[in-house]
Design an enzyme around this catalytic site. Structure first.
Site, PDB file in Angstrom:
ATOM      1  N   ASN A 143       0.818  -1.205   0.000  1.00  0.00           N
ATOM      2  CA  ASN A 143       0.000   0.000   0.000  1.00  0.00           C
ATOM      3  C   ASN A 143       0.857   1.262   0.000  1.00  0.00           C
ATOM      4  O   ASN A 143       1.016   1.908  -1.035  1.00  0.00           O
ATOM      5  CB  ASN A 143      -0.962  -0.035   1.183  1.00  0.00           C
ATOM      6  CG  ASN A 143      -2.000   1.072   1.134  1.00  0.00           C
ATOM      7  OD1 ASN A 143      -1.914   1.956   0.291  1.00  0.00           O
ATOM      8  ND2 ASN A 143      -2.965   1.036   2.013  1.00  0.00           N
ATOM      9  N   ASP A 144       1.426   1.594   1.138  1.00  0.00           N
ATOM     10  CA  ASP A 144       2.161   2.860   1.221  1.00  0.00           C
ATOM     11  C   ASP A 144       3.346   2.921   0.255  1.00  0.00           C
ATOM     12  O   ASP A 144       3.666   3.991  -0.251  1.00  0.00           O
ATOM     13  CB  ASP A 144       2.655   3.093   2.654  1.00  0.00           C
ATOM     14  CG  ASP A 144       1.492   3.307   3.621  1.00  0.00           C
ATOM     15  OD1 ASP A 144       0.407   3.690   3.137  1.00  0.00           O
ATOM     16  OD2 ASP A 144       1.658   3.089   4.826  1.00  0.00           O
ATOM     17  N   VAL A 145       3.988   1.781  -0.014  1.00  0.00           N
ATOM     18  CA  VAL A 145       5.172   1.798  -0.882  1.00  0.00           C
ATOM     19  C   VAL A 145       4.810   1.997  -2.351  1.00  0.00           C
ATOM     20  O   VAL A 145       5.694   2.144  -3.189  1.00  0.00           O
ATOM     21  CB  VAL A 145       6.032   0.516  -0.726  1.00  0.00           C
ATOM     22  CG1 VAL A 145       6.542   0.390   0.691  1.00  0.00           C
ATOM     23  CG2 VAL A 145       5.274  -0.722  -1.145  1.00  0.00           C
ATOM     24  N   VAL A 146       3.508   2.005  -2.681  1.00  0.00           N
ATOM     25  CA  VAL A 146       3.094   2.274  -4.062  1.00  0.00           C
ATOM     26  C   VAL A 146       2.193   3.502  -4.125  1.00  0.00           C
ATOM     27  O   VAL A 146       1.482   3.707  -5.094  1.00  0.00           O
ATOM     28  CB  VAL A 146       2.358   1.072  -4.702  1.00  0.00           C
ATOM     29  CG1 VAL A 146       3.310  -0.098  -4.870  1.00  0.00           C
ATOM     30  CG2 VAL A 146       1.153   0.645  -3.874  1.00  0.00           C
TER      31      VAL A 146
END
Lengths: 459, 98
Positions: free
Chosen positions: A386-389
């Site tokens: 989630n956060d890394v994309v």
């Protein structure tokens, strides 16, 4: 055997440790490197068993037997998905061993200790105690025994810093007057307490940084033991471990766009605050698809980049992912995996899980090596990340993760996101990737979804 | 300050620099095995525990030494076993299991 022979064995062990770690610079040489390190360990232990102070071996052998039995069982039986927990536990054991040796030395010498030795024992005990309880807390959070949500309260940083100061004041008093044993045990108690308080405010997604940091502390504690016992191999091995944890902490904090000072002082409060922003799902403009839609898109793709995240580990979907990519590979699709440094709960977490599922490592690419390729790729398949994309890290200066390096998945022609629900990730922020026109959201358990997609492709 | 402490600081700093250089060369692919390997290596605190457990300085030292030997042995043995288990899994495409 004379003392100088023992020193030579220690020297050989130290060289072998360094060569062993050098071997880890490539998967080709890694196993040979570890063999060298094991030989080094054996030499150091044999040398120590010949130490002139040792008069009986029964407790040593008992410890060897119990430790080897537990160590081997843990080493062989722990599933790869539990690796972060195992690493946390081993830091705890390392910290405990260092603290106990320190206590034993203090108990034995007490008043006679010189100021330098006392200082080293103090560092050893505080670092060891702090690593022990801190790692147990990390273990509890990873295992789900404790809440993974950051626990914060008013004045947390102030009280933690005050406790640190008190601990060091006690150490300073002890260095001047080593005979004050109540102060020593008070300092030790504070060390144990500090470990708990330090990890309390840290949430699940910050675990890679914390685990690296505890790795570094465990190494420094071992090094301090070396100073206490005037044992060079201990100083060297501890310094290597400390350096490794230090390097990993820097890499992890860089991958989360945190300053290094932020990591050193364990001030993880900032993300905890942003968690409060978590709002309900904004289901506007979401392209929700079924597994049949996903299968159709994947079947037409010439190139695919898989982006795994912690969600893949939770759903244990790594084998299903590998099966899917093998089928597509037979259709002539080119397959790559994009691994973000902080995907998962510890450094290298995703690589180990994918290797376990028999994904060849030449398909695994780091952030900087793959990020330019998304623009040339047909499909990016996001499995539980989630956060890394989240493109907001590049475009929205108001976002809590602004500036964090992220994978450019949105540049792929089509993005398929496998996700449980629309709930925001750890940082508690909406992910605009999910509402982009070229994104297809497939909700549900990643493993089940993938299994159905595989059936569609086979049928 | 005692000369052997200065000497120890020398060794610590040099080892830390070597460690920093060597570990910077480890690819992210192997970061988890790296952690378990350094963990096994720092189980070298075993050598301190061994002396505490076997020297019969006093009952407390022996007991603490025994627990410390156990904890450190778990790390050394478990750490090397699990590192090897992980490293065996990393395969190139052509060498993949049939």
């Amino acid at each position: 055997m004379t003392a100088s022979w023992v020193q030579l064995l220690y020297l050989a062990a130290s060289v072998l440790f360094i060569l062993g770690l050098r071997g880890l610079s490539s998967p080709e040489t890694a196993r040979r490197g570890m063999f060298l390190a094991e030989v080094g360990m054996l030499l150091a232990i044999v040398g120590t068993l010949l130490h002139r102070d040792i008069i009986s071996y029964e407790w040593i052998i008992a410890g060897f037997i119990v430790g080897s039995a537990i160590g081997t069982a843990m080493g062989l039986l722990i599933p790869m998905t539990k690796m972060p927990e195992r690493i946390a536990l081993s830091h705890a054991f390392g910290g405990l061993a260092a603290a106990l040796v320190g206590i034993s030395e203090y108990y034995r010498h007490g008043v006679e200790l010189g100021s330098v030795k006392m200082g080293a024992i103090g560092f050893e005990c505080v670092l060891g105690a702090l690593t022990f309880t801190g790692s147990l807390m990390a273990f509890g959070k990873l295992q789900g025994l404790l809440t993974g949500v950051p626990v914060t309260y008013r004045g947390q940083n102030t009280s933690n810093i005050s406790l640190f100061v008190v601990t060091f004041v006690l150490l300073a008093v002890l260095i001047v007057d080593p005979g004050r044993s109540p102060l020593f045990y008070g300092m030790l108690g504070l060390g144990f307490l500090l470990g708990v308080l330090m990890v309390l405010p840290i949430g699940g997604a910050d675990m890679p940084v914390v685990i690296s940091l505890l790795n570094s502390y465990a190494g420094l504690a071992a090094s301090a033991t070396g100073f206490v016992l005037s044992n060079n191999v201990l100083i060297i091995a501890g310094a290597l471990d400390g350096a490794s944890g230090f390097v990993l902490s820097i890499l992890m904090s860089r991958a989360m766009n945190r300053s290094f000072g932020n990591v050193i002082f364990g001030a993880f409060g900032s993300t905890a605050e942003s968690a409060a922003v978590a709002a309900g799902p904004a289901a506007v403009g979401v392209n929700e698809g079924t597994d049949a839609d996903a299968a159709a898109v994947l079947e037409a793709a010439q190139s695919l980049i898989v982006v795994p995240g912690y969600g893949m580990a939770v759903a244990q979907a790594q084998h299903a992912v590998r099966e899917l990519t093998e089928i597509l590979e037979q259709h002539g699709t080119s397959i790559k995996y994009a691994i973000h440094p902080v995907a998962g709960r510890m450094p290298g977490h995703m690589n180990v899980l994918l290797a376990e599922a028999d994904v060849p490592y030449d398909q695994l690419f780091d952030l900087e090596h793959i990020n330019d390729e998304f623009g040339k790729t047909d499909v990016a398949l996001v499995v539980g990340a989630n956060d890394v994309v989240n493109p907001a890290a590049k475009t929205n200066p108001g976002s809590p993760i602004y500036g964090m390096p992220v994978l450019n998945v949105e540049q792929a022609r089509t993005v398929i996101v496998l996700k449980r629900s629309m709930s925001p990730g750890f940082a508690g922020i909406e992910n605009e990737l999910f509402v982009r026109p070229n994104t297809l959201m497939v909700f549900g358990d990643a493993k089940k979804t993938l299994t159905r997609v595989i059936q569609q492709l086979k049928g | 300050m005692a000369p052997d402490v200065i000497f120890g600081v020398y060794i610590f700093l040099l080892a830390a620099f070597v460690g920093y250089q060597v570990i910077s060369g480890v690819p992210p692919l192997l970061h988890t095995p790296l952690m378990s390997a350094t963990n096994a290596i720092s189980g070298i605190s075993l050598v301190g525990s061994i002396v505490a457990a076997g020297a019969h300085y006093n009952a407390v030292s022996t007991a603490l030494g025994f627990v410390a030997v156990t904890a450190a042995t778990i790390n050394v043995v478990g750490g090397f076993v699990i590192t090897d288990r992980m490293l065996r899994m990393f395969k190139r495409k052509e060498k993949r299991r049939p």
